[in-house]
Design a protein around this motif. Structure first.
Motif, mmCIF file in Angstrom:
data_model
loop_
_atom_site.group_PDB
_atom_site.id
_atom_site.type_symbol
_atom_site.label_atom_id
_atom_site.label_comp_id
_atom_site.label_asym_id
_atom_site.label_seq_id
_atom_site.Cartn_x
_atom_site.Cartn_y
_atom_site.Cartn_z
ATOM 1 N N GLY A 96 0.839 -1.201 0.000
ATOM 2 C CA GLY A 96 0.000 0.000 0.000
ATOM 3 C C GLY A 96 0.874 1.252 0.000
ATOM 4 O O GLY A 96 2.103 1.189 0.070
ATOM 5 N N VAL A 97 0.215 2.401 -0.022
ATOM 6 C CA VAL A 97 0.937 3.673 -0.048
ATOM 7 C C VAL A 97 1.740 3.846 1.230
ATOM 8 O O VAL A 97 2.878 4.326 1.210
ATOM 9 C CB VAL A 97 -0.059 4.839 -0.222
ATOM 10 C CG1 VAL A 97 0.662 6.175 -0.172
ATOM 11 C CG2 VAL A 97 -0.831 4.686 -1.520
ATOM 12 N N ASN A 98 1.186 3.443 2.359
ATOM 13 C CA ASN A 98 1.882 3.595 3.638
ATOM 14 C C ASN A 98 3.043 2.611 3.776
ATOM 15 O O ASN A 98 3.955 2.834 4.577
ATOM 16 C CB ASN A 98 0.913 3.385 4.801
ATOM 17 C CG ASN A 98 -0.149 4.459 4.820
ATOM 18 O OD1 ASN A 98 0.080 5.566 4.344
ATOM 19 N ND2 ASN A 98 -1.319 4.126 5.349
ATOM 20 N N ASP A 99 3.021 1.498 3.023
ATOM 21 C CA ASP A 99 4.070 0.484 3.128
ATOM 22 C C ASP A 99 5.267 0.763 2.220
ATOM 23 O O ASP A 99 6.311 0.125 2.353
ATOM 24 C CB ASP A 99 3.516 -0.896 2.792
ATOM 25 C CG ASP A 99 2.447 -1.323 3.780
ATOM 26 O OD1 ASP A 99 2.525 -0.914 4.951
ATOM 27 O OD2 ASP A 99 1.533 -2.086 3.365
ATOM 28 N N GLU A 100 5.136 1.715 1.335
ATOM 29 C CA GLU A 100 6.225 2.006 0.403
ATOM 30 C C GLU A 100 7.281 2.818 1.102
ATOM 31 O O GLU A 100 7.000 3.737 1.867
ATOM 32 C CB GLU A 100 5.716 2.761 -0.822
ATOM 33 C CG GLU A 100 4.847 1.928 -1.728
ATOM 34 C CD GLU A 100 4.397 2.702 -2.942
ATOM 35 O OE1 GLU A 100 4.907 3.822 -3.197
ATOM 36 O OE2 GLU A 100 3.509 2.188 -3.654
ATOM 37 N N VAL A 101 8.541 2.490 0.797
ATOM 38 C CA VAL A 101 9.689 3.223 1.367
ATOM 39 C C VAL A 101 10.528 3.708 0.195
ATOM 40 O O VAL A 101 10.914 2.922 -0.662
ATOM 41 C CB VAL A 101 10.524 2.326 2.288
ATOM 42 C CG1 VAL A 101 11.751 3.055 2.783
ATOM 43 C CG2 VAL A 101 9.687 1.783 3.426
ATOM 44 N N VAL A 102 10.824 4.982 0.200
ATOM 45 C CA VAL A 102 11.643 5.559 -0.858
ATOM 46 C C VAL A 102 13.048 5.751 -0.292
ATOM 47 O O VAL A 102 13.238 6.356 0.744
ATOM 48 C CB VAL A 102 11.064 6.906 -1.329
ATOM 49 C CG1 VAL A 102 11.950 7.533 -2.395
ATOM 50 C CG2 VAL A 102 9.651 6.721 -1.829
ATOM 51 N N VAL A 103 14.024 5.201 -1.012
ATOM 52 C CA VAL A 103 15.413 5.311 -0.587
ATOM 53 C C VAL A 103 16.105 6.274 -1.554
ATOM 54 O O VAL A 103 16.054 6.099 -2.765
ATOM 55 C CB VAL A 103 16.111 3.932 -0.625
ATOM 56 C CG1 VAL A 103 17.571 4.066 -0.233
ATOM 57 C CG2 VAL A 103 15.392 2.959 0.269
ATOM 58 N N ARG A 104 16.723 7.282 -0.966
ATOM 59 C CA ARG A 104 17.418 8.270 -1.788
ATOM 60 C C ARG A 104 18.921 8.088 -1.628
ATOM 61 O O ARG A 104 19.429 7.933 -0.531
ATOM 62 C CB ARG A 104 17.039 9.684 -1.373
ATOM 63 C CG ARG A 104 15.595 9.944 -1.635
ATOM 64 C CD ARG A 104 15.259 11.370 -1.416
ATOM 65 N NE ARG A 104 13.811 11.475 -1.622
ATOM 66 C CZ ARG A 104 13.195 12.587 -1.738
ATOM 67 N NH1 ARG A 104 13.850 13.712 -1.639
ATOM 68 N NH2 ARG A 104 11.895 12.612 -1.942
#
Length: 106
Positions: A96-104
């Motif tokens: 879901g949207v809350n489960d996504e993690v963006v790594v920069r």
């Protein structure tokens, strides 16, 4: 004794006539050889046609099997089917949207 003399006379006449008409005898032998060659050639041709028909039948069967396998492969690799199997058998779901993690990365 008369029968054996008659047979001997017949053979003597036959050999005499054959040696006198050598060209006719050779032509007769050539005609017989040609007829046998035609018979053998026809038989070989029929055998080859039978083999060709069997190979064509086998090719058709393999073609039908290949088409069925292609259809089965397409059915098994459909995205919706794979997604349903993953959800059902592995209990996996899309994040879901809350489960996504963006790594920069810097």
């Amino acid at each position: 004794m008369t029968g054996s003399t008659t047979n001997f006379n017949f053979l003597l006449i036959l050999v005499t006539e054959l040696t006198r008409h050598k060209l006719r005898v050779l032509l007769f032998i050539a005609v017989i050889a040609s007829a046998l060659a035609v018979i053998l050639s026809t038989h070989h041709n029929r055998q080859q046609n039978i083999a060709l028909e069997e190979l064509m039948r086998e090719k058709d069967q393999l073609d039908v099997e290949w088409r069925n396998l292609v259809l089965e492969q397409r059915a098994l690799t459909e995205h919706n089917r794979i997604e349903a199997m993953v959800e059902k058998e592995l209990d996996m779901h899309r994040p879901g949207v809350n489960d996504e993690v963006v790594v920069r990365i810097k």
